[in-house]
Scaffold this active site. Structure first.
Site, PDB file in Angstrom:
ATOM      1  CB  CYS A 173       6.651  -8.620  -5.911  1.00 57.94           C
ATOM      2  SG  CYS A 173       7.604  -9.776  -6.922  1.00 57.94           S
TER       3      CYS A 173
ATOM      4  CG  HIS B 277       7.618  -8.454   0.252  1.00 59.10           C
ATOM      5  ND1 HIS B 277       6.542  -8.605  -0.600  1.00 59.10           N
ATOM      6  CD2 HIS B 277       8.737  -8.618  -0.503  1.00 59.10           C
ATOM      7  CE1 HIS B 277       6.997  -8.845  -1.830  1.00 59.10           C
ATOM      8  NE2 HIS B 277       8.320  -8.868  -1.795  1.00 59.10           N
TER       9      HIS B 277
ATOM     10  CD  GLU C  38       9.053  -7.205   5.094  1.00 56.36           C
ATOM     11  OE1 GLU C  38       7.851  -6.858   5.180  1.00 56.36           O
ATOM     12  OE2 GLU C  38       9.412  -8.273   4.557  1.00 56.36           O
TER      13      GLU C  38
ATOM     14  CE  LYS D  38       5.435 -12.603  -0.810  1.00 55.44           C
ATOM     15  NZ  LYS D  38       4.911 -11.529   0.072  1.00 55.44           N
TER      16      LYS D  38
ATOM     17  CG  HIS E 105       6.839 -13.837  -3.992  1.00 54.56           C
ATOM     18  ND1 HIS E 105       5.719 -13.035  -3.966  1.00 54.56           N
ATOM     19  CD2 HIS E 105       7.901 -12.992  -4.197  1.00 54.56           C
ATOM     20  CE1 HIS E 105       6.072 -11.783  -4.160  1.00 54.56           C
ATOM     21  NE2 HIS E 105       7.392 -11.731  -4.300  1.00 54.56           N
TER      22      HIS E 105
ATOM     23  CG  PHE F  13      12.321  -7.622  -9.292  1.00 52.15           C
ATOM     24  CD1 PHE F  13      12.750  -7.920  -8.017  1.00 52.15           C
ATOM     25  CD2 PHE F  13      12.498  -8.591 -10.277  1.00 52.15           C
ATOM     26  CE1 PHE F  13      13.351  -9.139  -7.708  1.00 52.15           C
ATOM     27  CE2 PHE F  13      13.088  -9.815  -9.991  1.00 52.15           C
ATOM     28  CZ  PHE F  13      13.511 -10.086  -8.703  1.00 52.15           C
TER      29      PHE F  13
END
Length: 414
Positions: free
Chosen positions: A166, A305, A316, A337, A342, A401
């Protein structure tokens, strides 16, 4: 060699909230969501019932059908967004040979042609290898968005693709920025593209419980909300034209924003879960600030994010507090998002476009669907609609990831 300044002169977007940058940005400012019922697949097969799908997109508006059939959907999105970005920058879709030699392409994709892989494997099982498309491999591999954009635009400089889940789009933008800054290119076509709404991709994300099981499109993506339970899968592409500042000024190009810092770190922790308290993300943000020579108290806005997953949003938030200290409570942070879902490897590209437009217009986009405060997420997430503000410095974060953390730092054009 003195580091060169790098500016953004063109933007292009294919997204769940619009198939061009102006439409997408208007939707974001107005808090309009691109999340809806999952229609591309049989949603009865999955616990996840919603998705953020690209709508009314026709690749034949950009290239011939014969050529489009040789490409996966993620490449279609990349090409369309790249064409828009070039035109927005006042450049032709196909560059002249002199410009082409110093123009590179760096477009990331986390998954690549998953849809093509599924279709061609079914063909192989049912009809044998002879009926598998000879274009199968080049349609599937993640670098082909960059490859096809290079071919169609005649860009002959560095041609690359960063694959960091991502964080792919953001890493690609950062890597492209550094290519210009160090003098390896004068201009880069860069960003991310993804088309992951496929049977196996959705099945995989459902199996690892990453996707929301909330079937209500209006509340499914709710970053930083106490009731968040997973992300909404999305698709699209976000492309930037980045140029050496002196070159852009010399040709009279409009400038959206300047990119001044790039941080990239690894968690060394877990394949899917972020490091506790966002330790790796904090180092990426601190690195971007340090490289740019900007102090934490100068940053006005962060495009987070913010995936709407329990751990990501909390950690975060922790990372921002650790880097910015008391200033964390004075800056604003939002997750677009909440409206786009996403976009995986394309997220960093689309969100970099939104961050540049936020700087240009002096508007902080909102985090929508926020209703129930989470004590662990106690910063200003711009939850009451878009906010006008004089934004001088803005940051965009992307985490992936594998423990990939990316932070891009932008400055208002002057």
């Amino acid at each position: 060699m003195e580091k060169r300044r790098v500016v953004i002169t063109g933007v292009g977007v294919i997204s769940p909230v619009g198939n061009d940058a102006p439409t997408a940005w208007t939707s974001i400012k107005e808090g309009k969501s691109g999340v809806g019922p999952l229609t591309r697949l049989d949603r009865e097969l999955f616990p996840a019932k919603v998705a953020a799908e690209v709508k009314d997109f026709d690749i034949e508006q950009y290239i011939q059908k014969k050529e489009a059939r040789k490409m996966d959907r993620f490449t279609h999105y990349a090409l369309a967004a790249a064409f828009e970005a070039l035109e927005d920058a006042g450049l032709p879709r196909r560059l002249d040979d002199e410009t082409a030699l110093r123009t590179g392409v760096w477009i990331g994709s986390g998954i690549g042609g998953m849809e093509t892989h599924e279709q061609q494997f079914k063909t192989f099982q049912e009809r044998g290898y002879r009926r598998v498309s000879p274009f199968f491999v080049p349609m599937m591999i993640p670098d082909m968005a960059a490859g096809q954009v290079s071919i169609y635009t005649n860009a002959k400089g560095i041609n690359s693709c960063t694959v960091t889940a991502c964080a792919s789009g953001a890493n690609s933008i950062g890597d492209a920025y550094e290519a210009i800054a160090r003098g390896d290119a004068d201009m880069m076509i860069t960003g991310g593209a993804e088309a992951p709404i496929t049977t196996m991709a959705v099945a995989g994300f459902c199996a690892n419980t990453a996707l929301t099981t909330n079937a209500d499109p209006e509340t499914a993506s709710r970053p930083f909300d106490a009731d968040r339970d997973g992300f909404v899968i999305g698709e699209g592409a976000g492309i930037l034209i980045m140029e050496d500042y002196d070159r852009a000024k010399a040709r009279g190009a409009k400038i959206y924003a300047e990119i001044i810092g790039y941080g990239s770190t690894g968690d060394a922790h877990h394949i899917t879960a972020p490091a506790p308290e966002g330790e790796g993300a904090a180092r990426a943000m601190a690195q971007a600030l340090q490289k740019a020579g900007v102090t934490p108290d100068q940053v006005d806005y962060i495009n987070a994010h913010g995936t709407s997953t329990p751990y990501n949003d909390e950690f975060e938030t922790d990372a921002v507090k650790n880097v910015f200290g008391e200033h964390a409570y004075k800056l604003a942070m939002s997750s677009t998002k909440s409206m786009t879902g996403h976009l995986l490897g394309a997220a960093g590209g689309v969100e970099a476009v939104f961050t540049a437009l936020a700087l240009r217009d002096g508007i902080m986009p909102p985090t929508t669907n926020y209703k129930t405060p989470d004590p662990a997420c106690d910063l200003d997430y711009v939850t009451d609609g878009a906010r006008e503000a004089d934004i001088r410095y803005a940051m965009s974060n992307s985490l992936g990831f594998g423990g990939h953390n990316v932070s891009l730092l932008f400055k208002k054009a002057e």
